[in-house]
Design a protein around this motif. Structure first.
Motif, PDB file in Angstrom:
ATOM      1  N   UNK A  13      10.218  -6.143  -6.616  1.00 39.06           N
ATOM      2  CA  UNK A  13      10.931  -7.364  -6.228  1.00 39.06           C
ATOM      3  C   UNK A  13      10.857  -8.413  -7.326  1.00 39.06           C
ATOM      4  N   UNK A  14      11.503  -9.551  -7.094  1.00 43.30           N
ATOM      5  CA  UNK A  14      11.587 -10.599  -8.118  1.00 43.30           C
ATOM      6  C   UNK A  14      10.281 -11.333  -8.368  1.00 43.30           C
ATOM      7  N   UNK A  15       9.240 -11.023  -7.606  1.00 45.78           N
ATOM      8  CA  UNK A  15       7.909 -11.607  -7.842  1.00 45.78           C
ATOM      9  C   UNK A  15       6.989 -10.626  -8.559  1.00 45.78           C
ATOM     10  N   UNK A  16       7.510  -9.441  -8.864  1.00 45.57           N
ATOM     11  CA  UNK A  16       6.703  -8.437  -9.556  1.00 45.57           C
ATOM     12  C   UNK A  16       5.924  -7.532  -8.630  1.00 45.57           C
ATOM     13  N   UNK A  17       6.152  -7.628  -7.326  1.00 40.47           N
ATOM     14  CA  UNK A  17       5.479  -6.752  -6.378  1.00 40.47           C
ATOM     15  C   UNK A  17       6.129  -5.374  -6.406  1.00 40.47           C
ATOM     16  N   UNK A  18       5.307  -4.330  -6.287  1.00 38.86           N
ATOM     17  CA  UNK A  18       5.789  -2.950  -6.342  1.00 38.86           C
ATOM     18  C   UNK A  18       5.633  -2.320  -4.961  1.00 38.86           C
ATOM     19  N   UNK A  19       6.695  -1.655  -4.505  1.00 33.95           N
ATOM     20  CA  UNK A  19       6.764  -1.026  -3.182  1.00 33.95           C
ATOM     21  C   UNK A  19       6.715   0.482  -3.385  1.00 33.95           C
ATOM     22  N   UNK A  20       5.710   1.151  -2.788  1.00 32.86           N
ATOM     23  CA  UNK A  20       5.546   2.600  -2.905  1.00 32.86           C
ATOM     24  C   UNK A  20       5.734   3.242  -1.543  1.00 32.86           C
ATOM     25  N   UNK A  21       6.339   4.436  -1.528  1.00 37.34           N
ATOM     26  CA  UNK A  21       6.580   5.141  -0.270  1.00 37.34           C
ATOM     27  C   UNK A  21       5.609   6.302  -0.099  1.00 37.34           C
ATOM     28  N   UNK A  22       5.638   6.860   1.088  1.00 41.30           N
ATOM     29  CA  UNK A  22       4.789   7.998   1.459  1.00 41.30           C
ATOM     30  C   UNK A  22       4.467   7.851   2.925  1.00 41.30           C
ATOM     31  N   UNK A  23       3.348   7.213   3.213  1.00 38.57           N
ATOM     32  CA  UNK A  23       2.960   6.866   4.580  1.00 38.57           C
ATOM     33  C   UNK A  23       3.476   5.459   4.844  1.00 38.57           C
ATOM     34  N   UNK A  24       4.745   5.331   5.209  1.00 39.82           N
ATOM     35  CA  UNK A  24       5.365   4.013   5.329  1.00 39.82           C
ATOM     36  C   UNK A  24       5.639   3.458   3.942  1.00 39.82           C
ATOM     37  N   UNK A  25       5.628   2.140   3.828  1.00 36.60           N
ATOM     38  CA  UNK A  25       5.823   1.482   2.531  1.00 36.60           C
ATOM     39  C   UNK A  25       4.609   0.595   2.277  1.00 36.60           C
ATOM     40  N   UNK A  26       3.958   0.801   1.148  1.00 35.49           N
ATOM     41  CA  UNK A  26       2.796   0.010   0.761  1.00 35.49           C
ATOM     42  C   UNK A  26       3.207  -0.870  -0.412  1.00 35.49           C
ATOM     43  N   UNK A  27       2.821  -2.146  -0.358  1.00 35.67           N
ATOM     44  CA  UNK A  27       3.219  -3.119  -1.376  1.00 35.67           C
ATOM     45  C   UNK A  27       1.981  -3.579  -2.145  1.00 35.67           C
ATOM     46  N   UNK A  28       2.096  -3.555  -3.469  1.00 36.88           N
ATOM     47  CA  UNK A  28       1.044  -4.027  -4.361  1.00 36.88           C
ATOM     48  C   UNK A  28       1.570  -5.195  -5.177  1.00 36.88           C
ATOM     49  N   UNK A  29       0.701  -6.179  -5.422  1.00 32.59           N
ATOM     50  CA  UNK A  29       1.126  -7.286  -6.287  1.00 32.59           C
ATOM     51  C   UNK A  29       1.063  -6.826  -7.741  1.00 32.59           C
ATOM     52  N   UNK A  30       1.442  -7.703  -8.657  1.00 34.98           N
ATOM     53  CA  UNK A  30       1.523  -7.329 -10.074  1.00 34.98           C
ATOM     54  C   UNK A  30       0.170  -6.990 -10.695  1.00 34.98           C
ATOM     55  N   UNK A  31      -0.933  -7.351 -10.008  1.00 32.78           N
ATOM     56  CA  UNK A  31      -2.266  -7.026 -10.495  1.00 32.78           C
ATOM     57  C   UNK A  31      -2.817  -5.737  -9.880  1.00 32.78           C
ATOM     58  N   UNK A  32      -2.014  -5.083  -9.026  1.00 26.87           N
ATOM     59  CA  UNK A  32      -2.437  -3.834  -8.408  1.00 26.87           C
ATOM     60  C   UNK A  32      -3.198  -3.994  -7.105  1.00 26.87           C
ATOM     61  N   UNK A  33      -3.211  -5.192  -6.533  1.00 29.27           N
ATOM     62  CA  UNK A  33      -3.883  -5.424  -5.260  1.00 29.27           C
ATOM     63  C   UNK A  33      -2.920  -5.144  -4.108  1.00 29.27           C
ATOM     64  N   UNK A  34      -3.372  -4.384  -3.113  1.00 31.20           N
ATOM     65  CA  UNK A  34      -2.543  -4.106  -1.943  1.00 31.20           C
ATOM     66  C   UNK A  34      -2.342  -5.393  -1.160  1.00 31.20           C
ATOM     67  N   UNK A  35      -1.071  -5.751  -0.908  1.00 35.20           N
ATOM     68  CA  UNK A  35      -0.797  -7.005  -0.206  1.00 35.20           C
ATOM     69  C   UNK A  35      -0.062  -6.795   1.113  1.00 35.20           C
ATOM     70  N   UNK A  36       0.485  -5.596   1.339  1.00 31.78           N
ATOM     71  CA  UNK A  36       1.197  -5.357   2.597  1.00 31.78           C
ATOM     72  C   UNK A  36       1.378  -3.863   2.817  1.00 31.78           C
ATOM     73  N   UNK A  37       1.579  -3.511   4.084  1.00 33.96           N
ATOM     74  CA  UNK A  37       1.931  -2.142   4.455  1.00 33.96           C
ATOM     75  C   UNK A  37       2.905  -2.222   5.619  1.00 33.96           C
ATOM     76  N   UNK A  38       4.049  -1.546   5.463  1.00 36.12           N
ATOM     77  CA  UNK A  38       5.051  -1.481   6.520  1.00 36.12           C
ATOM     78  C   UNK A  38       4.996  -0.080   7.117  1.00 36.12           C
ATOM     79  N   UNK A  39       4.417   0.071   8.304  1.00 39.70           N
ATOM     80  CA  UNK A  39       4.374   1.405   8.914  1.00 39.70           C
ATOM     81  C   UNK A  39       5.771   1.826   9.366  1.00 39.70           C
ATOM     82  N   UNK A  40       6.072   3.092   9.194  1.00 42.48           N
ATOM     83  CA  UNK A  40       7.338   3.662   9.618  1.00 42.48           C
ATOM     84  C   UNK A  40       6.994   4.789  10.604  1.00 42.48           C
ATOM     85  N   UNK A  41       7.625   4.807  11.783  1.00 44.96           N
ATOM     86  CA  UNK A  41       7.245   5.780  12.817  1.00 44.96           C
ATOM     87  C   UNK A  41       7.797   7.186  12.567  1.00 44.96           C
ATOM     88  N   UNK A  42       7.584   7.712  11.382  1.00 40.53           N
ATOM     89  CA  UNK A  42       8.004   9.066  11.036  1.00 40.53           C
ATOM     90  C   UNK A  42       6.938   9.698  10.149  1.00 40.53           C
TER      91      UNK A  42
END
Length: 77
Positions: A13-42
């Motif tokens: 995103x425009x703040x430098x956060x990186x979104x990774x997929x697999x078990x839902x979507x996990x978001x890391x800030x630009x320093x590599x710290x986990x800042x969010x997780x969006x669970x997906x029911x699949x």
């Protein structure tokens, strides 16, 4: 190593956060710290990208469905 997890798809995103997929979507800030997780029911979340006129809709593809999430951030151009 940026994050201790693999990913099928990713976006940024425009703040430098990186979104990774697999078990839902996990978001890391630009320093590599986990800042969010969006669970997906699949079993698996395959890809993720920003779209829409303002690039503020997060599109998430999973095993059997496509999900959308309106975001406060925007995808990069």
């Amino acid at each position: 190593m940026f994050a201790d997890m693999g990913s099928d798809g990713m976006t940024i995103d425009d703040r430098g956060n990186i979104y990774l997929t697999g078990d839902g979507v996990t978001v890391f800030d630009k320093d590599g710290q986990k800042i969010a997780h969006f669970p997906i029911p699949e079993d698996w979340t395959a890809n993720v990208c920003f779209g829409g006129k303002e690039r503020n809709i997060l599109f998430i593809t999973a095993s059997k469905s496509v999900y959308t999430l309106k975001m406060l951030v925007h995808g990069v151009k």
